[in-house]
Design a protein around this motif. Sequence first.
Motif, PDB file in Angstrom:
ATOM      1  N   GLY A  55       5.029 -15.262 -30.231  1.00  0.00           N
ATOM      2  CA  GLY A  55       5.237 -16.603 -29.694  1.00  0.00           C
ATOM      3  C   GLY A  55       6.462 -17.268 -30.289  1.00  0.00           C
ATOM      4  N   GLY A  56       6.766 -18.412 -29.773  1.00  0.00           N
ATOM      5  CA  GLY A  56       7.902 -19.149 -30.306  1.00  0.00           C
ATOM      6  C   GLY A  56       8.632 -19.851 -29.188  1.00  0.00           C
ATOM      7  N   SER A  57       9.047 -19.088 -28.204  1.00  0.00           N
ATOM      8  CA  SER A  57       9.599 -19.700 -27.012  1.00  0.00           C
ATOM      9  C   SER A  57       8.410 -20.261 -26.238  1.00  0.00           C
ATOM     10  CB  SER A  57      10.348 -18.649 -26.192  1.00  0.00           C
ATOM     11  OG  SER A  57      10.806 -19.241 -25.000  1.00  0.00           O
ATOM     12  N   LEU A  58       8.358 -21.555 -26.080  1.00  0.00           N
ATOM     13  CA  LEU A  58       7.137 -22.188 -25.573  1.00  0.00           C
ATOM     14  C   LEU A  58       6.936 -21.969 -24.080  1.00  0.00           C
ATOM     15  CD1 LEU A  58       7.241 -25.466 -27.660  1.00  0.00           C
ATOM     16  CD2 LEU A  58       5.763 -23.475 -27.977  1.00  0.00           C
ATOM     17  N   GLY A  59       5.673 -21.955 -23.690  1.00  0.00           N
ATOM     18  CA  GLY A  59       5.332 -21.852 -22.274  1.00  0.00           C
ATOM     19  C   GLY A  59       5.021 -20.440 -21.818  1.00  0.00           C
ATOM     20  N   LEU A  60       5.140 -19.469 -22.728  1.00  0.00           N
ATOM     21  CA  LEU A  60       4.983 -18.076 -22.317  1.00  0.00           C
ATOM     22  C   LEU A  60       3.564 -17.522 -22.505  1.00  0.00           C
ATOM     23  CD1 LEU A  60       8.076 -18.311 -22.393  1.00  0.00           C
ATOM     24  CD2 LEU A  60       8.184 -16.097 -23.489  1.00  0.00           C
ATOM     25  N   GLY A  61       2.859 -18.067 -23.474  1.00  0.00           N
ATOM     26  CA  GLY A  61       1.610 -17.444 -23.907  1.00  0.00           C
ATOM     27  C   GLY A  61       0.530 -17.352 -22.846  1.00  0.00           C
ATOM     28  N   LEU A  62       0.461 -18.348 -21.985  1.00  0.00           N
ATOM     29  CA  LEU A  62      -0.603 -18.340 -20.987  1.00  0.00           C
ATOM     30  C   LEU A  62      -0.353 -17.230 -19.957  1.00  0.00           C
ATOM     31  CD1 LEU A  62      -3.194 -19.543 -20.057  1.00  0.00           C
ATOM     32  CD2 LEU A  62      -1.948 -21.383 -18.937  1.00  0.00           C
ATOM     33  N   SER A  63       0.902 -17.079 -19.541  1.00  0.00           N
ATOM     34  CA  SER A  63       1.228 -16.000 -18.598  1.00  0.00           C
ATOM     35  C   SER A  63       0.922 -14.646 -19.234  1.00  0.00           C
ATOM     36  CB  SER A  63       2.712 -16.031 -18.228  1.00  0.00           C
ATOM     37  OG  SER A  63       3.081 -17.270 -17.704  1.00  0.00           O
ATOM     38  N   PHE A  64       1.307 -14.528 -20.501  1.00  0.00           N
ATOM     39  CA  PHE A  64       1.077 -13.269 -21.220  1.00  0.00           C
ATOM     40  C   PHE A  64      -0.427 -12.973 -21.285  1.00  0.00           C
ATOM     41  CE2 PHE A  64       0.935 -10.508 -24.979  1.00  0.00           C
ATOM     42  CZ  PHE A  64       2.063  -9.713 -24.807  1.00  0.00           C
ATOM     43  N   SER A  65      -1.196 -14.002 -21.584  1.00  0.00           N
ATOM     44  CA  SER A  65      -2.653 -13.845 -21.660  1.00  0.00           C
ATOM     45  C   SER A  65      -3.223 -13.424 -20.313  1.00  0.00           C
ATOM     46  CB  SER A  65      -3.310 -15.171 -22.061  1.00  0.00           C
ATOM     47  OG  SER A  65      -2.732 -15.663 -23.240  1.00  0.00           O
ATOM     48  N   LEU A  66      -2.664 -14.003 -19.267  1.00  0.00           N
ATOM     49  CA  LEU A  66      -3.134 -13.648 -17.928  1.00  0.00           C
ATOM     50  C   LEU A  66      -2.859 -12.168 -17.651  1.00  0.00           C
ATOM     51  CD1 LEU A  66      -4.220 -14.244 -15.123  1.00  0.00           C
ATOM     52  CD2 LEU A  66      -2.027 -15.290 -14.536  1.00  0.00           C
ATOM     53  N   GLY A  67      -1.672 -11.710 -18.050  1.00  0.00           N
ATOM     54  CA  GLY A  67      -1.366 -10.286 -17.916  1.00  0.00           C
ATOM     55  C   GLY A  67      -2.377  -9.428 -18.659  1.00  0.00           C
ATOM     56  N   MET A  68      -2.727  -9.861 -19.875  1.00  0.00           N
ATOM     57  CA  MET A  68      -3.734  -9.143 -20.661  1.00  0.00           C
ATOM     58  C   MET A  68      -5.079  -9.110 -19.925  1.00  0.00           C
ATOM     59  SD  MET A  68      -3.244 -10.840 -24.388  1.00  0.00           S
ATOM     60  CE  MET A  68      -2.599  -9.903 -25.759  1.00  0.00           C
ATOM     61  N   ALA A  69      -5.438 -10.253 -19.362  1.00  0.00           N
ATOM     62  CA  ALA A  69      -6.735 -10.353 -18.683  1.00  0.00           C
ATOM     63  C   ALA A  69      -6.762  -9.470 -17.434  1.00  0.00           C
ATOM     64  CB  ALA A  69      -7.021 -11.808 -18.307  1.00  0.00           C
ATOM     65  N   LEU A  70      -5.645  -9.414 -16.723  1.00  0.00           N
ATOM     66  CA  LEU A  70      -5.588  -8.580 -15.515  1.00  0.00           C
ATOM     67  C   LEU A  70      -5.670  -7.101 -15.876  1.00  0.00           C
ATOM     68  CD1 LEU A  70      -2.849 -10.545 -13.506  1.00  0.00           C
ATOM     69  CD2 LEU A  70      -5.319 -10.525 -13.086  1.00  0.00           C
ATOM     70  N   ALA A  71      -5.027  -6.753 -16.986  1.00  0.00           N
ATOM     71  CA  ALA A  71      -5.099  -5.357 -17.441  1.00  0.00           C
ATOM     72  C   ALA A  71      -6.536  -4.993 -17.802  1.00  0.00           C
ATOM     73  CB  ALA A  71      -4.183  -5.152 -18.644  1.00  0.00           C
ATOM     74  N   ALA A  72      -7.228  -5.916 -18.480  1.00  0.00           N
ATOM     75  CA  ALA A  72      -8.621  -5.661 -18.856  1.00  0.00           C
ATOM     76  C   ALA A  72      -9.496  -5.505 -17.614  1.00  0.00           C
ATOM     77  CB  ALA A  72      -9.139  -6.805 -19.731  1.00  0.00           C
ATOM     78  N   ARG A  73      -9.171  -6.259 -16.594  1.00  0.00           N
ATOM     79  CA  ARG A  73      -9.949  -6.168 -15.350  1.00  0.00           C
ATOM     80  C   ARG A  73      -9.769  -4.790 -14.713  1.00  0.00           C
ATOM     81  NH1 ARG A  73      -9.079 -10.718 -10.942  1.00  0.00           N
ATOM     82  NH2 ARG A  73     -10.359 -11.866 -12.439  1.00  0.00           N
ATOM     83  N   ILE A  74      -8.509  -4.320 -14.692  1.00  0.00           N
ATOM     84  CA  ILE A  74      -8.253  -2.988 -14.124  1.00  0.00           C
ATOM     85  C   ILE A  74      -9.063  -1.945 -14.890  1.00  0.00           C
ATOM     86  CG2 ILE A  74      -6.508  -1.183 -13.793  1.00  0.00           C
ATOM     87  CD1 ILE A  74      -4.421  -3.471 -13.546  1.00  0.00           C
ATOM     88  N   ASP A  75      -9.078  -2.102 -16.214  1.00  0.00           N
ATOM     89  CA  ASP A  75      -9.744  -1.110 -17.066  1.00  0.00           C
ATOM     90  C   ASP A  75     -11.249  -1.356 -17.208  1.00  0.00           C
ATOM     91  OD1 ASP A  75      -7.311   0.083 -17.433  1.00  0.00           O
ATOM     92  OD2 ASP A  75      -6.872  -0.941 -19.326  1.00  0.00           O
TER      93      ASP A  75
END
Lengths: 555, 322
Positions: free
Chosen positions: A115-135
């Motif tokens: 983190g650090g550049s603000l505004g990115l974490g939620l999108s990143f988390s969503l990517g993580m969640a979508l990957a978990a859904r696939i798996d």
Amino acid sequence: MGLNYYHIFKRVKEARKLVIKGITAAGSGHPGGSFSMAEIMGCLFYKFLKYDPKNPLWPDRDRLVLSKGHASPGLFSNLAVAGYFEKSEIETLRKLGSKLQGHPDFKCPGVEFCGGSLGLGLSFSLGMALAARIDKKNHHIYTIIGDGESNEGQVWEAAMAASKYKVDSLTVFLDRNFIQQDDYTERVMPLDEELVGDDISEMWKNAARWKVGDKWRAFGWNVLEIDGHRIEQIVKAINTALQVKGTPSIIVARTIKGKSVEHMEDNPKWHGVAPNPQISPIIDLELDCQFLISPSIIAGDMTNLENEVKRAAHGRSDFIHLDVMDGMFVPNKTFDYEKIKQLRPLTTIPFDTHLMINDPVKYVKNYVDAGCDIITVHAEVCDESSFGEIHDVLHSNDVSVGLAINPDTELPVWSEKFIPTLDQLIIMSVIPGKSGQKYIEATHEKTQRIYKFLQDKKFEGLIEADGGVDLTNIESCFLDGARVFVGGSAIIGQKDVRIMICEFRKKLMHARRKLLIQKAHSLGGNDLVNKWIDLHEVGKKKTELLQIAKEAGFV
Amino acid sequence: MTEFADMRTVYGETLIKIGEENPDVVVVGADTTDSLKTKPFGKKFPNRFFNVGIAEANLITIAAGLANEGKIPFASTYAAFLPGRCVDQIRNAIAYPSRNGKNGLNVKMVVSHGGLSVGADGGSHQQIEDIAIMRVIPNVKVFIPSDTISVENLTRIFVQSYGPFFMRLARSKTPIVHSKDQKFEIGKGIVLRDGSDCTIAACGITVQMALEAADSLKQEGVSCRVIDMFSVKPIDSDLLEKAARETGGIVTCEEHNIMAGFGSAVSESISETYPVPIRRIGVRDRFGESARDSEIPLLLEKHGITSIHISNAVKEIRSKTR
């Protein structure tokens, strides 16, 4: 299951101390936002997150994404407490070659997002969640975003997308501390309503002005709004979020930037500044001096205890003290676990249950099942074996463990082995059995003595003063070393519980300030006292502190 | 007769093939999935396809999150918006995060509509800065394929090799310059014509121009070496050094600003290994403008990007070196 209140509380305190240690050693960093999310972090790390510090990339672990990455000390300190690395490493923060970078980085085990550049974490988390859904994986993703961060348009891009994809494996915390780097959030870019005037507390007074939850509701999210420093509210919100299916949840946690350090609280200046090394020991002591109020409802109308619980809750008490008397250990009889079971749904505030009963080991499980969060038993009716059993039952049920001693009892020798894991020690200052007695003066000396003894024995819990505590003696009780205060007739027995609790807090604040001024003086004379007082820029704190220092002859 | 084929169609078809072979391949789009030809992948693998709408920052960062969990996301939209709209996300969410010796996250950014040859959409949509932007970000590899054979091969390589990769496709059909059995390797240029008098190093649609220039120069008795430098980063320094040593001069060609682009990359390399005169063919630091498909060659001519300009540059270099 209980809240595991003290387990979380102790670690939150320890983590806050590590934050100060790290930032002071680094000479820069962000204490304000680390402290506003400290309780949120504590509840996640010590109650909800599934993780293995020895195997940081264990595939089934829950993910914690700190999107407001500048609060990295608040993450690193908890990773240290959780055992990912040695606590002493916190002093390498922001230094060349350290795994503890200025912002969260994969160099540090346990960090899930750079983190650090603000505004990115939620999108990143969503990517993580979508990957978990696939798996088809069931781990959960917790993401902490800031209110200043919410200026970033990408936060809302992610909000839309998470809603579209109905990711219920994602729970977001909005650390709503009302301060960003330049100024109050409502002045830089209002999330609720524009702040008129200089007093941020105005925003707190009128819930009708809080709009940010509506923004998220409009984006299709399940929104929960809480006080982000109340462990019980955080725990309840997470439990609720975990049960909501088909939509992501956001917990709007109203918090105080710099929480627990008076001069940092609500002051935009402490967004990203390190404390002076001279001041750090005073901050350390301040963190040790957090206090809690536990109104005892038996001082009220025994025929309508429900109403007494509501009065305490309305008064924003920290605990609710439940005196259980069996008519044998003490001559009186009050109520038992059946009553507690009935009271439990009325509030989330921790039930601080004081069992004044014979053979507590026989009944303790009933009180666990009734929903108590802290259970204290009397040393007079326990021995090493029975207390050991109680201790284990409570621990395995996330219930905090208390031990109580009567005015004429000393800490038994057998109790020593339990001291490092003991959560609460009640030192009775009246003969237990009924409300409305006068405080036994000898308790002051006794408490001071036991406080010292416990410090030497690595006690991490709190001493609770119980019996005859009122506005005239509470400051002395605090200075003796007590940190939790039971108020019977002095609180519940009064007409306006809310005002009485406020008065209790004011007295305690006064005592704490006095103690800290003394500490400053012992470390650096009048100079340091003045320097420390000068830090208190917000509101009337400075004037009040100068008055106390004057009375003490330090200015 | 030169055969033409559409890069995006081949990209989309290759994605489906590798998607069948590798269940970790996922595709993320931003309301341009029809245009990028990734939509059929979504039809075939609905659970591994995400259209996040017109939100490129989100596109890139969601892809990063997917990659963090072991997926191989292909994030695609137009070059004007990727990298144009999300440099910070590429840098901080994809290129920067590194652990266990793996540098950056395994996201594949494949964009179309690069350069002036976008045509009618005009200067706002003609991305002439993407090479410059992408190649200065540590850990990112940059590829500018010249034809559909390159695209198919590179798309496959993208799945096999770890790391953040960027590939720019053209909007229009492109001439096929490679043979079907051509082998592609990251960081290795392909010598399409051997020659001894000068080297023309090209990428993307300018490779065909380079070949045409070499053909016409041959008529005049000038022997040119033509290299397809599809791998702009890492760049094939050894091959460039050899070319410099053996031919004495290099002309670079790109459909991109000559500042900080492919020509600059070649210059940087050559200046350190075996300095020889270099001429850069490319956009001379100004924006493009609209041109209908039939007018695209005229637009390129206006910016000095034609085989004739390349030939002239070769002659200019030879006049210096002799």
